[in-house]
Design a protein around this motif. Sequence first.
Motif, PDB file in Angstrom:
ATOM      1  N   PRO A   1      -4.229  31.430  10.419  1.00  0.00           N
ATOM      2  CA  PRO A   1      -4.371  30.820   9.112  1.00  0.00           C
ATOM      3  C   PRO A   1      -2.948  30.045   8.491  1.00  0.00           C
ATOM      4  O   PRO A   1      -2.109  30.783   8.762  1.00  0.00           O
ATOM      5  N   LEU A   2      -3.339  29.131   7.811  1.00  0.00           N
ATOM      6  CA  LEU A   2      -1.961  28.312   7.419  1.00  0.00           C
ATOM      7  C   LEU A   2      -1.701  29.237   5.947  1.00  0.00           C
ATOM      8  O   LEU A   2      -2.589  29.170   5.107  1.00  0.00           O
ATOM      9  N   ALA A   3      -0.380  29.475   6.077  1.00  0.00           N
ATOM     10  CA  ALA A   3       0.101  30.066   4.721  1.00  0.00           C
ATOM     11  C   ALA A   3       0.299  28.932   3.623  1.00  0.00           C
ATOM     12  O   ALA A   3       0.552  27.984   4.078  1.00  0.00           O
ATOM     13  N   PRO A   4       0.450  29.516   2.342  1.00  0.00           N
ATOM     14  CA  PRO A   4       0.979  28.582   1.337  1.00  0.00           C
ATOM     15  C   PRO A   4       2.065  27.782   1.742  1.00  0.00           C
ATOM     16  O   PRO A   4       3.164  28.489   2.076  1.00  0.00           O
ATOM     17  N   ASP A   5       2.093  26.547   1.779  1.00  0.00           N
ATOM     18  CA  ASP A   5       3.128  25.840   2.081  1.00  0.00           C
ATOM     19  C   ASP A   5       2.946  24.227   1.923  1.00  0.00           C
ATOM     20  O   ASP A   5       1.607  23.884   1.754  1.00  0.00           O
ATOM     21  N   VAL A   6       3.944  23.089   2.162  1.00  0.00           N
ATOM     22  CA  VAL A   6       3.487  21.940   2.330  1.00  0.00           C
ATOM     23  C   VAL A   6       3.479  21.472   3.912  1.00  0.00           C
ATOM     24  O   VAL A   6       4.473  21.760   4.538  1.00  0.00           O
ATOM     25  N   TYR A   7       2.420  20.854   4.332  1.00  0.00           N
ATOM     26  CA  TYR A   7       2.307  20.603   5.679  1.00  0.00           C
ATOM     27  C   TYR A   7       2.316  19.141   6.019  1.00  0.00           C
ATOM     28  O   TYR A   7       1.635  18.313   5.188  1.00  0.00           O
ATOM     29  N   SER A   8       2.898  18.514   7.000  1.00  0.00           N
ATOM     30  CA  SER A   8       3.011  17.134   7.488  1.00  0.00           C
ATOM     31  C   SER A   8       2.189  17.127   8.874  1.00  0.00           C
ATOM     32  O   SER A   8       2.464  18.023   9.624  1.00  0.00           O
TER      33      SER A   8
END
Length: 211
Positions: free
Chosen positions: A109-116
């Motif tokens: 699962p993707l943790a809170p963050d800004v993803y590119s």
Amino acid sequence: WNDADGEHLLFETMQPATSLNLDPDDWILATLVTTTAFTQGPPKVIDVLPAPDSTISPAEADSISIVFHKPVTASGADITLTGDVAGSIGFTASYDAPTQTLTVTPDSPLAPDVYSLTIADSITSAGIALDGETPNDFELPLPSGDGLPGGDAAFAFTVTNAADINNDGVVDTADLGILIAAFGGADPDADLNNDGVVDTADLGLLIAAFG
């Protein structure tokens, strides 16, 4: 913007086009008009989910869909997914030919963050490279491309913790204060489970995420 010979531009229509009137007002300076056969152009990205520049919850980030306007040859090797904090993200990718959709599923699962998300122009259709540029000055980022083959497509999205109501990066007493102030109301920011009311169910979600 047509600024080169032989560009392929893609436009969305509400229904199938039955005819095309090219330059009806004679804006193009020309002394001779010739008819040529249509040639296939490069594939373009026409949809991405999560939407570019969107903010979503971790539950909404379980997969990423990339839709092309024509059949392509694509694999996970053509995709990179990177978090500002998390760094490079591992994933599996699968391509569904009937829908022309490449689905990227993170390994965890993707943790809170800004993803590119970068879609490389190594993706091809009939040997023609992806037309992938996504200029910032476009009112809408899709479909991708500048009309010519080549150029990666790049998008960003944010995964946030809904319990971090003030978006300061941590679930703490400041968020608890906001929730308590909204208790019994319908504040969408404090309604963590989106059931229309701020109540003990939302408080439980915040306590579970505290710290």
